[in-house]
Write an enzyme that holds these catalytic residues in place. Structure first.
Site, PDB file in Angstrom:
ATOM      1  N   CYS A  31     -51.624  73.447 -11.508  1.00  0.00           N
ATOM      2  CA  CYS A  31     -52.056  72.127 -11.072  1.00  0.00           C
ATOM      3  C   CYS A  31     -51.455  71.770  -9.709  1.00  0.00           C
ATOM      4  O   CYS A  31     -50.410  72.295  -9.316  1.00  0.00           O
ATOM      5  CB  CYS A  31     -51.634  71.080 -12.102  1.00  0.00           C
ATOM      6  SG  CYS A  31     -52.538  69.522 -11.941  1.00  0.00           S
ATOM      7  N   ASP A  66     -47.035  66.828 -22.552  1.00  0.00           N
ATOM      8  CA  ASP A  66     -46.158  66.865 -21.379  1.00  0.00           C
ATOM      9  C   ASP A  66     -44.838  66.178 -21.698  1.00  0.00           C
ATOM     10  O   ASP A  66     -44.721  65.416 -22.667  1.00  0.00           O
ATOM     11  CB  ASP A  66     -46.855  66.147 -20.216  1.00  0.00           C
ATOM     12  CG  ASP A  66     -46.281  66.494 -18.853  1.00  0.00           C
ATOM     13  OD1 ASP A  66     -45.335  67.299 -18.784  1.00  0.00           O
ATOM     14  OD2 ASP A  66     -46.801  65.965 -17.857  1.00  0.00           O
TER      15      ASP A  66
END
Length: 222
Positions: free
Chosen positions: A8, A131
């Site tokens: 990412c 996360d």
């Protein structure tokens, strides 16, 4: 088991090239001005057009309104939207219905008290991103290089596929895969040589380590 890797925060054409060459499955583009990895819609479009077939293109947004999402989806060839803010389950369902794209919802985890949210979002999203919960003082909801106690999610399953994120590096990703049984892994700051600047060597090393760990038997821990 086959491990799918998402890199990412890509910002340069060479980032896209090395991510594809390394064998990652997802390429993430960040639309959040506070992030050092943020790109404009025009920049993301140019990068996405370089992605080869088979590399899924993901737009990361944080509490984005319809106007921003309309612009992103109209201009950037995407395969998935990643909602990384405080979007409610209702908002996730609305975004999914409005754009007809798979939606991945990020959920921050710091303790067992955070796990029920994964069940709730798993009913409306196509994927979950598990996360590390950002510190209260952080300006960024993710990409902070922080890990959480992976034992919290070891052996757990949710209604949809999930991806592990938070503090992962080429050095610890194998342990994360073994401890959690995750089949999808997300990394951003862990493959950077400077803040917001991806390292081709670290990207290759990360993908190699994740895929090698996937070839080993998982060890679920409850």
């Amino acid at each position: 088991m086959d491990i799918q890797v998402k890199i990412c925060g890509l910002r340069r054409p060479e980032d896209v090239a090395v991510v594809a060459e390394a064998g990652a499955r997802y390429a993430g583009f960040v639309f959040f001005p506070k992030s050092p990895r943020s790109v404009s819609v025009a920049e993301a479009r140019a990068l996405a057009l370089l992605a080869p077939v088979g590399l899924a293109k993901v737009a990361l947004v944080v509490d984005a309104d319809d106007a921003l999402l309309d612009e992103i989806v109209a201009e950037v060839p995407l395969d998935m939207l990643q909602l990384h803010g405080h979007e409610s389950p209702e908002r996730v369902a609305q975004v999914r219905a409005r754009y007809g794209l798979p939606v991945m919802k990020a959920v921050g985890v710091a303790s067992e008290a955070d796990l029920p949210a994964l069940e709730a979002y798993g009913k409306v999203a196509d994927q979950l991103l598990v996360d590390a919960k950002a510190p209260k003082e952080s300006a960024l909801p993710g990409g902070n290089g922080l890990a959480f106690d992976w034992r919290l999610v070891a052996g757990r399953r949710w209604p949809v596929p999930w991806m592990l994120a938070g503090g992962l590096t080429p050095e610890n990703v194998a342990e994360a895969v073994r401890l959690t049984g995750a089949r999808q892994i997300d990394v951003s700051s862990g493959v950077e040589r400077a803040r917001g600047e991806k390292s081709p060597e670290l990207i290759r090393a990360f993908v190699r380590a994740a895929q090698a760990a996937g070839a080993e038997p998982a060890v679920p821990r409850f």
